[in-house]
Design a protein around this motif. Structure first.
Motif, PDB file in Angstrom:
ATOM      1  N   LYS A 130       0.984  -1.221   0.040  1.00  0.00           N
ATOM      2  CA  LYS A 130       0.127  -0.084  -0.102  1.00  0.00           C
ATOM      3  C   LYS A 130       0.787   1.235  -0.148  1.00  0.00           C
ATOM      4  CE  LYS A 130      -4.250  -1.586   2.096  1.00  0.00           C
ATOM      5  NZ  LYS A 130      -5.324  -1.497   3.451  1.00  0.00           N
ATOM      6  N   SER A 133       3.708   3.352  -4.923  1.00  0.00           N
ATOM      7  CA  SER A 133       2.771   3.846  -5.976  1.00  0.00           C
ATOM      8  C   SER A 133       3.508   4.021  -7.300  1.00  0.00           C
ATOM      9  CB  SER A 133       2.169   5.312  -5.469  1.00  0.00           C
ATOM     10  OG  SER A 133       3.187   6.067  -5.430  1.00  0.00           O
ATOM     11  N   GLY A 141      -0.882  -2.106 -11.213  1.00  0.00           N
ATOM     12  CA  GLY A 141      -1.819  -2.862 -11.152  1.00  0.00           C
ATOM     13  C   GLY A 141      -1.491  -4.384 -10.390  1.00  0.00           C
ATOM     14  N   TYR A 144      -1.719  -3.877  -6.691  1.00  0.00           N
ATOM     15  CA  TYR A 144      -3.022  -4.068  -6.305  1.00  0.00           C
ATOM     16  C   TYR A 144      -3.515  -5.604  -6.203  1.00  0.00           C
ATOM     17  CZ  TYR A 144      -3.897   0.842  -7.157  1.00  0.00           C
ATOM     18  OH  TYR A 144      -4.108   2.426  -7.007  1.00  0.00           O
ATOM     19  N   ASP A 162     -11.940  -6.002  -3.479  1.00  0.00           N
ATOM     20  CA  ASP A 162     -11.839  -4.453  -3.712  1.00  0.00           C
ATOM     21  C   ASP A 162     -10.423  -4.225  -4.434  1.00  0.00           C
ATOM     22  OD1 ASP A 162     -14.146  -3.807  -2.398  1.00  0.00           O
ATOM     23  OD2 ASP A 162     -13.273  -3.345  -0.448  1.00  0.00           O
ATOM     24  N   TYR A 163      -9.376  -4.868  -4.066  1.00  0.00           N
ATOM     25  CA  TYR A 163      -8.233  -4.572  -4.616  1.00  0.00           C
ATOM     26  C   TYR A 163      -7.832  -5.507  -6.036  1.00  0.00           C
ATOM     27  CZ  TYR A 163      -6.333  -1.995  -0.954  1.00  0.00           C
ATOM     28  OH  TYR A 163      -6.119  -0.483  -0.053  1.00  0.00           O
ATOM     29  N   ARG A 165     -10.640  -5.614  -8.010  1.00  0.00           N
ATOM     30  CA  ARG A 165     -11.234  -4.533  -8.801  1.00  0.00           C
ATOM     31  C   ARG A 165     -10.203  -3.427  -9.432  1.00  0.00           C
ATOM     32  NH1 ARG A 165     -15.200  -5.299 -12.084  1.00  0.00           N
ATOM     33  NH2 ARG A 165     -13.703  -4.370 -13.275  1.00  0.00           N
ATOM     34  N   LYS A 166      -9.575  -3.032  -8.204  1.00  0.00           N
ATOM     35  CA  LYS A 166      -8.878  -1.822  -8.463  1.00  0.00           C
ATOM     36  C   LYS A 166      -7.473  -2.464  -9.483  1.00  0.00           C
ATOM     37  CE  LYS A 166      -8.892   0.841  -4.207  1.00  0.00           C
ATOM     38  NZ  LYS A 166      -7.859   1.511  -3.351  1.00  0.00           N
ATOM     39  N   ASP A 169      -9.166  -2.586 -12.854  1.00  0.00           N
ATOM     40  CA  ASP A 169      -9.511  -1.101 -13.443  1.00  0.00           C
ATOM     41  C   ASP A 169      -8.325  -0.310 -13.855  1.00  0.00           C
ATOM     42  OD1 ASP A 169     -12.403  -1.798 -13.278  1.00  0.00           O
ATOM     43  OD2 ASP A 169     -12.586  -0.706 -11.263  1.00  0.00           O
ATOM     44  N   TYR A 170      -6.993  -0.506 -13.187  1.00  0.00           N
ATOM     45  CA  TYR A 170      -5.969   0.174 -13.551  1.00  0.00           C
ATOM     46  C   TYR A 170      -5.451   0.005 -14.790  1.00  0.00           C
ATOM     47  CZ  TYR A 170      -1.434   2.374 -12.981  1.00  0.00           C
ATOM     48  OH  TYR A 170      -0.312   3.069 -13.142  1.00  0.00           O
TER      49      TYR A 170
END
Length: 231
Positions: A130, A133, A141, A144, A162-163, A165-166, A169-170
Motif C-alpha cells: 500500500k 505507488s 496493477g 493491487y 476491492d483490490y 477490482r482496482k 480497473d487500473y
C-alpha cells in the motif's frame, strides 16, 4: 475624445512617475523588515526546493546501489537475505525505510511486499504494498493484485475483491486485466456475492474473448449459475 485613466498618469508624466517611486521608497522604509522577511522567505523556499531535489537525487543513487543485490536475492528465493540483508547489503526493508521518498525506495516497498507475501507475513506485505505507488502500465496493477492475494490468504474476501477490482480497473489491457478479473470473480464467490462473480466472468467473456482466461471464465460461470439455480 477618450478619457485618461488617472491611475496611469505616471506613465506619461515624469513628475508623476517620480512621485510614485518616492511612494514606493517611503513604503519600503516604513516596512523594510516585513518586505525583507518576505523576500528572504521566498529565497529560502526556492533554495529549499532545489536543495531537496538534489538531496533526493543523491539519495536515490545510494538506494539503487543497495536495492540491486536484494532484488537479485529475492528472485533467487533467498527471502530472509533479500528482506533483512546479508551483511553486505542492507535488505529491502531497510532500503524502503531509509529511502522511501526516492524512486528506488518506493520500488523497494513493492519488492518488500512481494517477499513478505511469500513468507506468509500478510499484514506486513499489505502495508508495504500500500505504501508503493506508480503510474506505469504494469507494476501498480500488480501491486493491487498482490494486496488482493494477501487478503485472500487472510480470508478477508471483501477486501480482496476491492483490490482485485482496482487491479482490473487500473489501465485495463488485454494482457493482465483478464487474470485480475478471474481473481476478482473467485473472491466474489468466496464472499458469497454470486451475482458480482457472474458479472466478473461476463466481463472476461464479453471484453477479452481472445484471452487465455476465456475458457475457464465460461466454465466457472456455468457451474456457478447452475449452483445458484439449484439453491
Amino acid at each position: 475624445m477618450s478619457k485618461k485613466n488617472p491611475g496611469l498618469d505616471f506613465l506619461e508624466d515624469p513628475d508623476a512617475l517620480e512621485g510614485k517611486l518616492e511612494d514606493v521608497g517611503d513604503y519600503f522604509q516604513q516596512n523594510k523588515n516585513i518586505v525583507l522577511g518576505i523576500l528572504g522567505g521566498i529565497v529560502l523556499l526556492v533554495a529549499g526546493f532545489f536543495g531537496y531535489r538534489y538531496y533526493v537525487s543523491t539519495q536515490d543513487e545510494t538506494a539503487q546501489v543497495e536495492l540491486f543485490p536484494s532484488v537479485y536475492q529475492l528472485e533467487a528465493d533467498s527471502l530472509k537475505k533479500s528482506l533483512n540483508g546479508d551483511g553486505k547489503s542492507p535488505g529491502l526493508l531497510a532500503v524502503a525505510d531509509n529511502y522511501g521518498s526516492t524512486p528506488s525506495g518506493n520500488l523497494a516497498e513493492f519488492y518488500a511486499g512481494v517477499g513478505l507475501l511469500k513468507e506468509g507475513k500478510y499484514d506486513e506485505a499489505i502495508d508495504h504494498l500500500k505504501s508503493f505507488s506508480s503510474s506505469d502500465l504494469l507494476v501498480q496493477g500488480r501491486a493491487y493484485a498482490l494486496i488482493g492475494d494477501a487478503y485472500m490468504e487472510k480470508k478477508s474476501f471483501d477486501e480482496a475483491a476491492d483490490y482485485y477490482r482496482k487491479a482490473a480497473d487500473y489501465k485495463s489491457n488485454k494482457f493482465f486485466t483478464p487474470g485480475y478479473l478471474m481473481k476478482l470473480a473467485v473472491a466474489y464467490e468466496q464472499a458469497k456475492q454470486n451475482d458480482k462473480a457472474i458479472a466478473a466472468y461476463n466481463e472476461i467473456i464479453e471484453k477479452y474473448s481472445q484471452s487465455a482466461e476465456l475458457g475457464n471464465a465460461k466454465k466457472y460461470k456455468s457451474v456457478l449459475e447452475a449452483a445458484v439455480g439449484e439453491s
